[in-house]
Design a protein around this motif. Structure first.
Motif, PDB file in Angstrom:
ATOM      1  N   VAL A   1       0.844  -1.199   0.000  1.00 39.20           N
ATOM      2  CA  VAL A   1       0.000   0.000   0.000  1.00 39.20           C
ATOM      3  C   VAL A   1       0.878   1.247   0.000  1.00 39.20           C
ATOM      4  N   ASN A   2       1.873   1.244   0.852  1.00 40.59           N
ATOM      5  CA  ASN A   2       2.877   2.308   0.856  1.00 40.59           C
ATOM      6  C   ASN A   2       4.249   1.642   0.954  1.00 40.59           C
TER       7      ASN A   2
ATOM      8  N   LEU B   1      -1.861   0.606  13.200  1.00 42.13           N
ATOM      9  CA  LEU B   1      -0.908   1.540  12.606  1.00 42.13           C
ATOM     10  C   LEU B   1      -0.021   2.153  13.680  1.00 42.13           C
ATOM     11  N   PRO B   2       1.210   2.502  13.311  1.00 44.31           N
ATOM     12  CA  PRO B   2       2.080   3.180  14.274  1.00 44.31           C
ATOM     13  C   PRO B   2       1.565   4.577  14.578  1.00 44.31           C
ATOM     14  N   GLN B   3       1.800   5.042  15.793  1.00 47.17           N
ATOM     15  CA  GLN B   3       1.337   6.364  16.177  1.00 47.17           C
ATOM     16  C   GLN B   3       2.358   7.029  17.093  1.00 47.17           C
ATOM     17  N   SER B   4       2.351   8.340  17.066  1.00 49.84           N
ATOM     18  CA  SER B   4       3.185   9.117  17.968  1.00 49.84           C
ATOM     19  C   SER B   4       2.345  10.249  18.544  1.00 49.84           C
ATOM     20  N   ASP B   5       2.319  10.342  19.848  1.00 48.77           N
ATOM     21  CA  ASP B   5       1.510  11.353  20.546  1.00 48.77           C
ATOM     22  C   ASP B   5       0.027  11.221  20.202  1.00 48.77           C
TER      23      ASP B   5
ATOM     24  N   ALA C   1      -1.290   6.614   6.386  1.00 48.74           N
ATOM     25  CA  ALA C   1      -0.817   6.752   5.006  1.00 48.74           C
ATOM     26  C   ALA C   1      -1.496   5.748   4.085  1.00 48.74           C
ATOM     27  N   LEU C   2      -2.830   5.776   4.082  1.00 46.58           N
ATOM     28  CA  LEU C   2      -3.578   4.850   3.232  1.00 46.58           C
ATOM     29  C   LEU C   2      -4.295   5.640   2.139  1.00 46.58           C
ATOM     30  N   PRO C   3      -4.025   5.318   0.887  1.00 47.03           N
ATOM     31  CA  PRO C   3      -4.751   5.986  -0.201  1.00 47.03           C
ATOM     32  C   PRO C   3      -6.247   5.747  -0.064  1.00 47.03           C
TER      33      PRO C   3
ATOM     34  N   ARG D   1      -2.596  16.588   8.668  1.00 44.21           N
ATOM     35  CA  ARG D   1      -2.074  16.398   7.317  1.00 44.21           C
ATOM     36  C   ARG D   1      -2.895  15.299   6.653  1.00 44.21           C
ATOM     37  N   ARG D   2      -2.683  15.155   5.383  1.00 38.93           N
ATOM     38  CA  ARG D   2      -3.446  14.149   4.647  1.00 38.93           C
ATOM     39  C   ARG D   2      -3.188  12.753   5.201  1.00 38.93           C
ATOM     40  N   ASP D   3      -1.958  12.494   5.640  1.00 39.64           N
ATOM     41  CA  ASP D   3      -1.616  11.145   6.092  1.00 39.64           C
ATOM     42  C   ASP D   3      -1.436  11.079   7.612  1.00 39.64           C
TER      43      ASP D   3
END
Lengths: 208, 208
Positions: free
Chosen positions: A80-81, A145-149, A155-157, A189-191
């Motif tokens: 996917v990415n 999905l990984p996450q921060s804060d 990042a999925l279309p 942001r978009r992603d």
DNA sequence: CGACTATTTGAAGGGACTCAAGGCGTGTGG
DNA sequence: CCACACGCCTTGAGTCCCTTCAAATAGTCG
């Protein structure tokens, strides 16, 4: 509860990179090897004879796909990415098989993990209302999905999300917008995606 | 190609009867035993915490369900109509496990068979248009249900079909009526179905 | 026969799809 | 560094399909 089967592999194999869109294996090919995702997201794509294309499942870091349950792969696997993955050989599968005679549930965990990825889509598609499906989808990815804060790397279309949710990209966009207007999620942001009101998101996912 | 795993069990166990609606095992219970369908149809029902109820899969004669991939059952199993089934004990599972070290693909066939039952629903729900889904559903059951002279024994309540297809019973009824008016299927009785035009049914299933 | 459930049909309303066009972002080449 | 091209996302308008509610009928089991 299901545990990610990373512990299956004591030795660290060298992870290979793949660019977004790259094919990892093709539907119909013999199950010579199976794949473990280390970083990024991969999709299982089913091509019907009539040309119908569906994203059947998404796989996240720690997931394994393409397990040789049948002789041939029932779906194609694509990145996917950009991602990092490990390609496991059939000899490793046999190692697992023989080890399973002693510790039976290790391999079953892996098999169950793959199956579960497919079951989730069935459960999500069974819900009525696209907003409900989208909420359930976000909650699912939030645990993967990984996450921060608290900000997910989303990042999925939207084309992939649309195919996974059996809808059109336009509806995906509108659903996300609606959740933003409700202040349930935020997308700086978009992603990037941040869940502002998990409780309300869960209520919508349950169909309200 | 997948083969029904009946040959897994050389010895013939005594089949038990169950009435329509009867529960075979309950979601959340430990996987102490798994079930093989001999006659009739069983359904896998998932109950969400919020009370949402979905028919996730249907199982037909020769199918096995409730395989102990995880510790607890992920769904309840209920009889759709009167059926005969065999309740296999965990000791039989261990027999299969040890045998698999020598002939690995026997057990995997069984596991794959159960997984496939769930995948089919995901593929059907991924199609757009209820008529298309219904056509795909009929084609799927046509290969699984017993038939005589090309007439299927279609003893499935429309409420179950509706839950499986993620729609309402009314829409199920209307879809079937439409297929009858098109002379694609015929239903001489409520629980009998004959496919008159398999080619046109396949075309509709493919989304036309 | 009578109660109950399942199926059928109608009508109204809304949500999702399709088509179309414009905006944004990324990467490429001059 | 800038211009451009391309793909992806976004938004609008119209149409149709499906859902929901309501009621009548058929079927089933006691």
């Amino acid at each position: 509860m299901y545990h990610h089967p990373e512990a299956l592999f004591q030795d660290r194999m060298i992870a290979m990179p793949a660019r977004a869109g790259e094919t990892l294996f093709i539907q119909g090919d013999p199950c010579d090897e199976f794949i473990e995702i280390r970083r990024g997201v991969a999709r299982a794509v089913n091509h019907s004879r009539d040309g119908n294309r569906q994203v059947m499942a998404l796989f996240f870091p720690g997931d394994m796909l393409g397990l040789p349950l049948a002789r041939d792969h029932r779906y194609s696997a694509e990145a996917v990415n950009d991602l990092l993955y490990v390609r496991h050989s059939p000899s490793r599968w046999h190692t697992l098989l023989s080890r399973m005679c002693r510790e039976e549930n290790r391999l079953l965990d892996a098999v169950w993990g793959e199956e579960q990825s497919f079951l989730v889509r069935s459960l999500i598609l069974g819900r009525t209302g696209m907003l409900s499906r989208m909420a359930a989808f976000i909650l699912m990815t939030a645990g993967k999905l990984p996450q921060s804060d608290g900000v997910l790397q989303f990042a999925l279309p939207q084309t992939d999300i649309a195919s996974y949710l059996a809808t059109s990209p336009e509806t995906v966009c509108r659903s996300l917008r609606q959740l933003r207007e409700y202040r349930i999620i935020a997308m700086p942001r978009r992603d990037r995606l941040k869940i502002l009101a998990p409780d309300r998101l869960a209520i919508i996912a349950e169909g309200a």
